[in-house]
Design an enzyme around this catalytic site. Sequence first.
Site, PDB file in Angstrom:
ATOM      1  N   ASP A   1       0.978  -1.299   0.035  1.00 43.96           N
ATOM      2  CA  ASP A   1       0.080  -0.026  -0.093  1.00 43.96           C
ATOM      3  C   ASP A   1       0.888   1.118   0.101  1.00 43.96           C
ATOM      4  O   ASP A   1       2.177   1.076   0.200  1.00 43.96           O
ATOM      5  CB  ASP A   1      -0.920  -0.139   1.247  1.00 43.96           C
ATOM      6  N   SER A   2       0.168   2.365  -0.099  1.00 45.80           N
ATOM      7  CA  SER A   2       1.086   3.605  -0.086  1.00 45.80           C
ATOM      8  C   SER A   2       1.515   3.905   1.328  1.00 45.80           C
ATOM      9  O   SER A   2       2.388   4.549   1.718  1.00 45.80           O
ATOM     10  CB  SER A   2       0.082   4.802  -0.570  1.00 45.80           C
TER      11      SER A   2
ATOM     12  N   CYS B   1      -4.485  -1.551  -2.014  1.00 45.16           N
ATOM     13  CA  CYS B   1      -4.667  -0.301  -2.196  1.00 45.16           C
ATOM     14  C   CYS B   1      -5.609   0.011  -3.385  1.00 45.16           C
ATOM     15  O   CYS B   1      -5.279  -0.653  -4.703  1.00 45.16           O
ATOM     16  CB  CYS B   1      -3.513   0.460  -2.522  1.00 45.16           C
TER      17      CYS B   1
ATOM     18  N   GLU C   1      -3.870   7.638   9.010  1.00 46.49           N
ATOM     19  CA  GLU C   1      -2.556   7.547   9.414  1.00 46.49           C
ATOM     20  C   GLU C   1      -2.210   7.962  10.794  1.00 46.49           C
ATOM     21  O   GLU C   1      -1.529   7.307  11.500  1.00 46.49           O
ATOM     22  CB  GLU C   1      -1.698   8.459   8.374  1.00 46.49           C
TER      23      GLU C   1
ATOM     24  N   CYS D   1     -11.085   2.639  -0.027  1.00 46.67           N
ATOM     25  CA  CYS D   1      -9.709   3.029   0.180  1.00 46.67           C
ATOM     26  C   CYS D   1      -9.274   2.346   1.488  1.00 46.67           C
ATOM     27  O   CYS D   1      -9.952   2.104   2.616  1.00 46.67           O
ATOM     28  CB  CYS D   1      -9.581   4.593   0.531  1.00 46.67           C
TER      29      CYS D   1
ATOM     30  N   HIS E   1      -7.400   2.627   3.784  1.00 49.19           N
ATOM     31  CA  HIS E   1      -7.104   3.326   4.891  1.00 49.19           C
ATOM     32  C   HIS E   1      -8.435   3.519   5.863  1.00 49.19           C
ATOM     33  O   HIS E   1      -8.463   3.556   7.253  1.00 49.19           O
ATOM     34  CB  HIS E   1      -6.710   4.697   4.870  1.00 49.19           C
TER      35      HIS E   1
END
Length: 274
Positions: free
Chosen positions: A20-21, A84, A162, A198, A200
Amino acid sequence: MTEVKPVGAATDNRPLLVFDSGVGGLSVLAEIRQTLPKAPIVYVADNGGFPYGTKTEAEIAARVPALLGRLAERYRPRLIVIACNTASTIALPGVRAALDLPIVGTVPAIKPAAERSTTRVMGVLGTDATVRQPYVDDLSRRFASDCLVLRHGSAALVQLAEASLRGEATPDAAYRDALAGLLDQSGGARMDTVVLACTHFPLVADRLAAIAPRPLIFVDGAKGIARRTVTLTASEQWPENTAPGIAIFTAPTEPTQGLRAALQNFGLEKIDWL
Ligand code: DGL
């Protein structure tokens, strides 16, 4: 017939590589670890390229296959999970063309959401890059043709996830703003289901649920990705004594204590840099 392992046969420690990023792919990793507890794991956060959601298609299509090529050479994974939505909806064909190993992608969970929506109004909450992809049109047409599919891209929610994972305090109002991007659209008052498009966002799904003005069904694709990974690795032998998972970062930054602790909670005990 039981398979007899030759004496002294080397243990196959080749990992599953989850990509993932940033930390979003941990929401997918959690499901994979549940279903394949013995699989060695290399988790890659491309923090050098983070965030993906505000990048152009050309940037992502160039970066992701090249990076995964380097990672595949270094870690020799049995399979790669692109955990992702942004990278998958844009770069999956490029990655598959470049690498000769199974690749599991992550696409917005519009199909399961359509199976659950009663009002036939759903929201797709993703990154800006994901929600504008033709891939989303295609999934909507194929699986939710009788639904109104609202879309909203939120770069802020990625940053909140995050920060929240690092253990930092994040304000309710910021989550309310992200959800308002869907609820305030025409038809939003009837929306009963939200696709967390997403990886996240499942990390902060409880925060979204808590500030929602009414109960909403949140749907993500992590369980489906884990099932697909199980299917594609059905003939693999996993080592008896699995090594601790490794988190790899692409930028030479030192993770905070909060991030290290969170990574450990996901079974990632070692940290390394590409
Ligand atoms: N976790 C990613 C996704 O599923 C992208 C977050 C970002 O880098 O913007 O789309």
